[in-house]
Enzyme design. Structure first.
Site, mmCIF file in Angstrom:
data_model
loop_
_atom_site.group_PDB
_atom_site.id
_atom_site.type_symbol
_atom_site.label_atom_id
_atom_site.label_comp_id
_atom_site.label_asym_id
_atom_site.label_seq_id
_atom_site.Cartn_x
_atom_site.Cartn_y
_atom_site.Cartn_z
ATOM 1 C CB THR A 56 -7.835 8.429 -0.598
ATOM 2 O OG1 THR A 56 -7.233 7.811 -1.466
ATOM 3 C CG2 THR A 56 -7.318 9.551 0.035
ATOM 4 C CE1 TYR A 143 -9.030 -0.296 -6.892
ATOM 5 C CE2 TYR A 143 -9.855 0.117 -4.756
ATOM 6 C CZ TYR A 143 -8.947 0.339 -5.876
ATOM 7 O OH TYR A 143 -7.643 1.190 -5.710
ATOM 8 C CE LYS A 168 -10.495 3.202 -7.777
ATOM 9 N NZ LYS A 168 -10.693 3.612 -6.449
#
Length: 313
Positions: A56, A143, A168
């Site tokens: 983000t 991730y 994640k």
């Protein structure tokens, strides 16, 4: 950086995980001052952690010098109140460089994102993340998404690697995640952290909660922390009536709007931050700004979400 281990600080989900957008000034350069204010907003609103310069935050668009400046600004804004985790990615050599810059800037941990472009086998992926973990003293969260997808056996090896404390998931394969959680639980001493990293993670919050995964990243927290916090409280107290009301009235329509444009997982969130009063600038190419009508729809959604939780804008 704080002395408490990252895993201990994240182990109890006291609030959503905050992934701030990156602020740019009118000239397109990073604006550490506005970024610091944006991060401070999130910390004071109740974020459990700050994940700086990740997806983000347009990690892909930042040069190393900008990255270090922004991570340092996030650390200053958090001021030890919550941990700061910085992104690290691309090939192994560059990921190691970013990891070391994050450590120098005072970060508490790393979110190790998928390697750039290549589709590697399990052996290569394990070597990549082990080298990142060995490069600094920072705790690492791996991730999973896109071209970095792991077998349960590989995640067991990650969990056994010194410095890797969490995993994640941005893939959304719940069958695979159940097998991963089971394998790690059966073959390690425990304490490994799991995160729901799906876009608009609240949509899958109930499903991940069923697997025992309660940590999640919240893009909505960037621009509507009051809505994100109300959902987080409801999810973690078993108030599924409120969860479903917010899913039906806010989160599903938001996800539908986000799907109207490529790159909206970042661009629409950044537009939301601007709507709420922070002049964080536009996204950098190759992303593009949302259509004007989509921004208007987002403003209406924020108003509706606030109404659902009984708050005025």
């Amino acid at each position: 950086m704080t002395s408490a281990p990252l895993a201990a600080r994240l182990g109890i989900p006291s609030g959503p995980l905050f992934f701030p957008v990156t602020a740019y000034g009118p000239d397109g350069a990073v604006d550490p001052g506005v970024y610091r204010e944006h991060v401070r907003d999130g910390v004071e609103a109740g974020a459990a952690a700050v994940f700086a310069c990740c997806g983000t935050g347009e990690f892909h668009a930042l040069v190393p010098e900008e990255f270090e400046t922004l991570v340092r600004a996030a650390v200053e804004a958090a001021d030890g109140r919550v941990p700061v985790v910085a992104g690290a990615g691309y090939g192994t050599a560059l990921a190691v460089r970013y990891a070391r810059l994050a450590e120098a800037a005072g970060a508490d941990g790393l979110l190790a994102m998928p390697p750039y472009l290549v589709t590697a086998g399990q052996e290569g992926l394990l070597r990549h993340y082990r080298e990142i973990a060995a490069a600094t003293s920072l705790d690492v969260i791996v991730y999973q998404r896109d071209n970095a997808v792991f077998t349960p056996a590989s995640v067991v090896e990650l969990a056994r690697t010194e410095g890797i404390v969490g995993f994640k998931d941005g893939l959304g394969d719940l069958d695979l995640m159940q097998r991963i959680v089971s394998a790690v639980r059966g073959e390690t001493s425990g304490g490994f952290l799991y995160f729901n990293g799906m876009p608009t993670a609240e949509l899958t919050g109930l499903a991940y909660r069923g697997l025992g995964i309660t940590l999640y990243s919240s893009a909505v927290f960037c621009f509507a922390p009051e809505i994100a916090l109300a959902f987080h409280r409801a999810l973690n107290t078993g108030d599924d009536t409120t969860v479903n009301r917010l899913l039906d009235g806010f989160y599903r329509p938001f996800a539908d709007l986000r799907a109207q444009g490529r790159g909206y997982a970042v661009a629409l969130v950044k537009a939301g931050v601007r709507l709420r009063g922070r002049a964080v600038g536009e996204v950098r190419p190759p992303l593009h700004e949302p259509a004007e009508d989509h921004v208007k729809q987002l403003a209406q959604l924020i108003e509706r979400g606030c109404a659902l939780i009984g708050e005025d804008l």
